[in-house]
Design a protein around this motif. Structure first.
Motif, PDB file in Angstrom:
ATOM      1  N   LEU B 341       0.851  -0.975  -0.557  1.00  0.00           N
ATOM      2  CA  LEU B 341       0.164   0.201   0.005  1.00  0.00           C
ATOM      3  C   LEU B 341       1.052   1.829   0.236  1.00  0.00           C
ATOM      4  O   LEU B 341       0.482   2.086  -0.186  1.00  0.00           O
ATOM      5  CB  LEU B 341      -1.288   0.039   1.533  1.00  0.00           C
ATOM      6  CG  LEU B 341      -1.914   1.350   1.576  1.00  0.00           C
ATOM      7  CD1 LEU B 341      -2.918   1.165   0.044  1.00  0.00           C
ATOM      8  CD2 LEU B 341      -2.853   1.075   2.331  1.00  0.00           C
ATOM      9  N   THR B 344       2.918   2.548  -3.151  1.00  0.00           N
ATOM     10  CA  THR B 344       2.017   2.721  -4.406  1.00  0.00           C
ATOM     11  C   THR B 344       2.144   3.759  -4.050  1.00  0.00           C
ATOM     12  O   THR B 344       2.027   4.959  -5.773  1.00  0.00           O
ATOM     13  CB  THR B 344       0.065   2.479  -4.109  1.00  0.00           C
ATOM     14  OG1 THR B 344       0.046   2.860  -3.272  1.00  0.00           O
ATOM     15  CG2 THR B 344      -0.009   0.833  -4.452  1.00  0.00           C
ATOM     16  N   GLY B 345       1.992   5.045  -3.363  1.00  0.00           N
ATOM     17  CA  GLY B 345       2.580   6.298  -3.524  1.00  0.00           C
ATOM     18  C   GLY B 345       3.433   7.204  -3.331  1.00  0.00           C
ATOM     19  O   GLY B 345       4.159   7.824  -3.951  1.00  0.00           O
ATOM     20  N   LEU B 348       4.485   6.655  -7.390  1.00  0.00           N
ATOM     21  CA  LEU B 348       3.775   7.386  -7.633  1.00  0.00           C
ATOM     22  C   LEU B 348       4.486   8.736  -7.752  1.00  0.00           C
ATOM     23  O   LEU B 348       4.962   9.244  -8.815  1.00  0.00           O
ATOM     24  CB  LEU B 348       2.200   7.385  -7.702  1.00  0.00           C
ATOM     25  CG  LEU B 348       1.577   8.991  -8.054  1.00  0.00           C
ATOM     26  CD1 LEU B 348       0.871   8.396  -9.696  1.00  0.00           C
ATOM     27  CD2 LEU B 348       0.581   8.768  -7.098  1.00  0.00           C
ATOM     28  N   GLN B 373       0.127  -0.664  -9.214  1.00  0.00           N
ATOM     29  CA  GLN B 373      -1.326   1.195  -8.760  1.00  0.00           C
ATOM     30  C   GLN B 373      -2.215   0.332  -7.309  1.00  0.00           C
ATOM     31  O   GLN B 373      -2.951   0.650  -6.713  1.00  0.00           O
ATOM     32  CB  GLN B 373      -1.363   2.422  -9.325  1.00  0.00           C
ATOM     33  CG  GLN B 373      -0.122   3.114  -9.593  1.00  0.00           C
ATOM     34  CD  GLN B 373       0.435   4.003  -8.303  1.00  0.00           C
ATOM     35  OE1 GLN B 373       0.059   4.823  -7.818  1.00  0.00           O
ATOM     36  NE2 GLN B 373       1.313   3.552  -8.000  1.00  0.00           N
ATOM     37  N   ARG B 374      -3.376  -0.476  -8.523  1.00  0.00           N
ATOM     38  CA  ARG B 374      -4.282  -0.763  -7.980  1.00  0.00           C
ATOM     39  C   ARG B 374      -4.255  -1.943  -7.162  1.00  0.00           C
ATOM     40  O   ARG B 374      -4.423  -2.091  -5.862  1.00  0.00           O
ATOM     41  CB  ARG B 374      -5.379  -1.682  -9.329  1.00  0.00           C
ATOM     42  CG  ARG B 374      -4.902  -0.132 -10.479  1.00  0.00           C
ATOM     43  CD  ARG B 374      -5.948  -1.619 -11.873  1.00  0.00           C
ATOM     44  NE  ARG B 374      -5.905  -0.908 -12.604  1.00  0.00           N
ATOM     45  CZ  ARG B 374      -7.087  -0.140 -12.847  1.00  0.00           C
ATOM     46  NH1 ARG B 374      -8.644  -0.269 -11.873  1.00  0.00           N
ATOM     47  NH2 ARG B 374      -7.820   0.687 -13.473  1.00  0.00           N
ATOM     48  N   ILE B 377      -3.197  -1.553  -3.510  1.00  0.00           N
ATOM     49  CA  ILE B 377      -4.507  -1.500  -2.677  1.00  0.00           C
ATOM     50  C   ILE B 377      -5.531  -2.817  -2.208  1.00  0.00           C
ATOM     51  O   ILE B 377      -5.882  -2.883  -0.857  1.00  0.00           O
ATOM     52  CB  ILE B 377      -4.951  -0.632  -3.277  1.00  0.00           C
ATOM     53  CG1 ILE B 377      -4.765   1.421  -3.421  1.00  0.00           C
ATOM     54  CG2 ILE B 377      -6.577   0.339  -2.468  1.00  0.00           C
ATOM     55  CD1 ILE B 377      -4.943   2.021  -4.457  1.00  0.00           C
TER      56      ILE B 377
END
Ligand SMILES: Cc1cc2nc3c(=O)[nH]c(=O)nc-3n(C[C@H](O)[C@H](O)[C@H](O)COP(=O)(O)OP(=O)(O)OC[C@H]3O[C@@H](n4cnc5c(N)ncnc54)[C@H](O)[C@@H]3O)c2cc1C
Lengths: 373, 414
Positions: B341, B344-345, B348, B373-374, B377
């Motif tokens: 999780l 992802t940040g 990005l 990215q999907r 989460i």
């Protein structure tokens, strides 16, 4: 000191909220997600009739002459959807860019159509290098017979597939900010737009293949484009932040409701301190974004120096929306990743807006510069 | 202590054998990103075929007992197999087989001899694939609260009725490993039972769920999740494993493994590809991996993936050396989920919006970053949320309750 909304702002909020509840419930927002164009004709026409598309424009250009804070009240409501569509791209960033950069003749020619919704603008800034600074702008037009010829690509351009008109930032000199803005018909020969597929919301590729642009398309003066764009961005960013705040608020409300209604182990999950912690983290982000945004708006509307506050607001809001969605996913577990539930539309929007108009790192650096540390 | 896995002559010989076999039998096309639903199905059939071939050699479930059709290999050989399939970006089994992995382990511990003989060989040989069905609309974290799906005794069998959600994958299944309520009036923890049933029985229907990602549970991508409906499905009594209303005890084995107790020694594929992408992608003429901001992010990401690898390595060691475990299973799971999780940040920020698109021109190769990215989460939820992993850890560390909770049994009779 008075941190409340004015009476007319309260009214605008009520109107906007009931419009959203009526016109764009979750299933509509979810249904729109896969469309190539973010513009939904019927919604667009209704928004135009409500005067929303010209909300940042002075009356002389067909707008309602509202303050940025008024516009922010509206955008907070739109962000709750999150309502897709070129509302911000055209009605805020596009409108303000033409207002800042155009000659009076150009403003009179372009802006009334923006307010009525016939003209849909988007501003094409970033390129494959994805930089939001003037140095990233390398697309250089060739001059030919007093007109420009464009060849190249703009990338991650918001809502380009629904735009009628593009404002394209181009390099016209060797100086760091030698940037000019061209007003290009999106239907002109050689222009093609395409929504980029994936976990991002209506960010598009715009390609120029020998596109002929008449000299009269230069907005204002050559080499002054970056300065005008910077002024437009400074006023537009807090409105985007308000849209983000609305998104965070909606995700917060969804999450709180879920903690009260979802039962596991015989109790509502809100009884678990671990779940409470996710919600507390969420609301802390929400409020950080809200107050950073509103102070920046107040500074702009009252003519105070606002640059540092604007950069701070975008840095805070970008990070907030991202992590608000993360926290909401933790709260909801399985339910939250169901597309039809609506949370994924926010999650995708939070990732899209994280970078749009500059990511947190970019804005933190500009903030530090503006504070002259 | 020795972190280096040193290989004996025999292991190296085995490696050469495995590698040659895999090179001859794994087609690169098996790893393609499917272009359509039909292509996805074709690829699935190819992987199932590979599974059967691996099964025939005892390499599909290498450490499973040979007398039930498993490989009967020791940990030294199993490590080689894991490493070699990992080189092909595959896991064992090479397709989604959650009920096979977890159901077979549970049956080994809790099944009768007849049940082991009946149920295990087809799993170990790759003849069947099996989904695990636990979650229902009212029972996710609270697995003991399973109530909607019931099995009622009827003559020489049971009748199953109800609904499971967020389960399975695409392309269907042969078998179902499921937990149901067998005593609606019974006490909590004393009213559940497990069944291993045939998925083609009349009364079973499925409906795909549209989720934000097809989030892998651990290694392999799990594909499209399903809602499975049971409309008066008659099953033989033989399908009930571990005793009527003894399901909670059986679940401890299942959950221990699902929560990461088994460990893992594979590479982190996202990291490998991320690094390569950052080395190969230039912005303003400079590779991303040479830009200081990106390097800082990459360093943080690398450290987390290394810690995760070490936790996986430790759990793998504890399992196969048969050492006692307490909180280590949920710890690996918790760390993997929170890291995914967080990443992802971090990704990005490092890569920018290119991480969000599957576009062949502007995204990462075959959209692997967009998938992260999907899935970073979505993968937080399967097999117990991060909150549940923390509850488990605390109980096993021995805080918050008068008795310290023990890790589930993962080894059965052999
Ligand atoms: C991609 C995906 C794949 C899946 N695959 C499968 C599968 O193959 N088979 C299967 O059976 N299921 C599967 N699931 C379901 C998964 O196991 C559940 O989603 C998960 O266990 C959480 O349950 P829930 O979604 O009902 O959330 P809930 O249990 O409703 O949880 C909601 C919130 O409450 C919190 N919470 C609940 N209880 C407590 C507590 N006691 N203490 C603190 N916090 C608590 C949770 O942490 C979460 O924040 C899958 C789910 C997904 C998303």
């Amino acid at each position: 000191m008075d941190l409340s909304l004015t009476e007319s702002q309260e009214m605008l909020r009520t109107t906007a909220r009931s419009f959203m509840q009526r016109e764009t419930p979750v299933d509509v927002v979810v249904g729109l997600q896969k469309a190539e164009s973010s513009l939904e004709r019927d919604l667009w026409a209704k928004a135009a009739r409500l005067g929303w598309l010209g909300i940042v424009l002075p009356a002389e250009y067909g707008g309602s002459g509202d303050s940025l804070s008024d516009a922010a009240v509206l955008y907070e409501e739109l962000g709750r959807g999150p309502l897709p569509g070129p509302f911000f791209s055209s009605g805020v960033l596009g409108a303000l860019t033409v207002l800042e950069a155009g000659t009076d003749e150009q403003r009179r020619r372009i802006l009334p159509g923006v307010a009525t919704g016939e003209t849909v603008l988007t501003v094409a800034i970033t390129e494959p290098n994805t930089s939001w600074g003037p140095g990233g702008i390398t697309l250089a037009p060739q001059g030919r017979n007093g007109s420009f010829v464009l060849n190249g690509t703009k990338l991650f351009v918001s809502d380009a597939t629904s735009a009628t008109d593009l404002i394209v930032a181009v390099r016209t000199g060797d100086g760091p900010t030698d940037v000019s803005l061209l007003h290009v018909d999106a239907k002109a020969r050689g222009v093609s737009t395409r929504r980029l597929p994936g976990f991002l919301s209506w960010q598009c590729e715009v390609s120029f293949d020998n596109v002929q642009v008449p000299a009269t398309s230069l907005l204002g003066e050559a080499q002054r484009g970056w300065a005008a764009l910077s002024r437009a961005l400074e006023r537009a960013i807090p409105i985007l932040c308000a849209y983000i705040v609305g998104g965070c608020q909606a995700v917060y409300e969804k999450s709180v409701l879920y903690t009260q209604t979802r039962v596991q182990f015989g109790v509502p999950i809100g009884r678990f301190q671990r779940v409470q912690d996710h919600v507390v983290r969420l609301v802390n982000h929400l409020d950080s974004a809200r107050w950073a945004t509103w102070e920046a708006l107040w500074k702009l509307d009252t003519g105070r120096p606002a640059t540092a506050s604007v950069h701070m607001a975008k840095a805070v809001a970008s990070e907030a929306y991202l992590d608000v969605c993360n926290a909401a996913h933790e709260v909801h577990a399985g339910m939250g990743v169901l597309i039809e539930y609506g949370l994924p539309a926010h999650t995708q929007m939070s990732r899209t807006l994280f970078h749009y108009l500059g990511d947190p790192r970019w804005h933190k650096r500009r903030m530090a510069d503006a504070l002259e540390w | 202590m020795d972190f280096e896995v040193t290989y004996t002559e025999e292991q190296q010989r085995f490696r050469r054998e495995v590698r040659a076999w895999l090179e001859a039998n794994v087609a690169p096309s098996m790893l393609r990103t499917p272009t359509s639903a039909e292509d996805n199905y074709r690829r699935y059939l190819e992987l199932r075929d590979l599974g059967r071939k691996l099964g025939a050699k005892g390499w599909l479930y290498p450490t499973a007992p040979a007398k039930y059709g498993g490989g009967g290999l020791d940990v030294d050989h199993a490590i080689i197999l894991e490493e070699e399939v990992d080189r092909f970006d595959l896991s064992l089994p090479p397709y989604y087989d959650s009920g096979g992995r977890l159901g077979s382990a549970s049956i080994l511990v809790w099944g009768t001899e007849e049940q082991r003989q009946a149920f295990l060989p087809p799993i170990y040989r790759g003849e069947v694939r099996t989904w695990q069905l636990l979650t229902e609309p009212g029972a996710g974290s609270d697995l003991a609260g399973v109530r909607m799906t019931t099995a009622v005794r009827d003559g020489d069998g049971y009748v199953i009725r109800g609904q499971k959600i967020f389960v399975g994958s695409d392309n269907g299944t042969d078998r179902i490993w499921m937990i149901v309520n067998t005593d609606p009036k019974g006490k909590r923890h004393e009213n559940l039972s497990w069944f291993m049933i045939d998925a083609s029985l009349p009364g079973i229907t499925m409906q795909p769920m549209e989720l934000m990602g097809t989030g892998g549970e651990g290694g392999t991508d799990s594909g499209v999740k399903q809602t499975v409906f049971f409309d008066d499905v008659r099953v033989p009594a033989f399908a009930l494993v571990g005793g009527e209303n003894k399901g909670w005890t059986v679940a401890t084995t299942h959950l221990e493994l699902e929560h990461g107790g088994g460990g893992r020694i594979g590479r982190n594929r996202v990291w490998d590809r991320l690094l390569r992408y950052c080395q190969e992608t230039k912005r303003d003429g400079v590779p991303l991996s040479q830009q200081q901001d990106v390097r800082d992010s990459l360093a943080d990401i690398y450290i987390k993936t290394e810690v995760q690898r070490l936790f996986g390595l430790r759990n793998f060691y504890l399992t196969y050396a048969r050492k006692p475990k307490s909180y280590e299973g949920p710890q690996l799971s918790y760390y993997r989920k929170t890291t995914g999780l967080w990443m992802t940040g971090a990704i990005l920020e490092a890569v920018g919006p290119a991480a969000l698109t599957t576009d062949p021109a502007w995204g990462a190769p075959s959209g692997f970053l967009e998938t992260q990215q999907r899935n970073g989460i979505v993968s937080v939820h399967p097999g117990g949320t991060t909150d549940i992993q923390r509850v488990q850890m605390a109980r096993r560390i021995g805080i918050g309750r008068s008795t310290r909770e023990k890790a589930g049994t993962v080894h059965g009779a052999e």
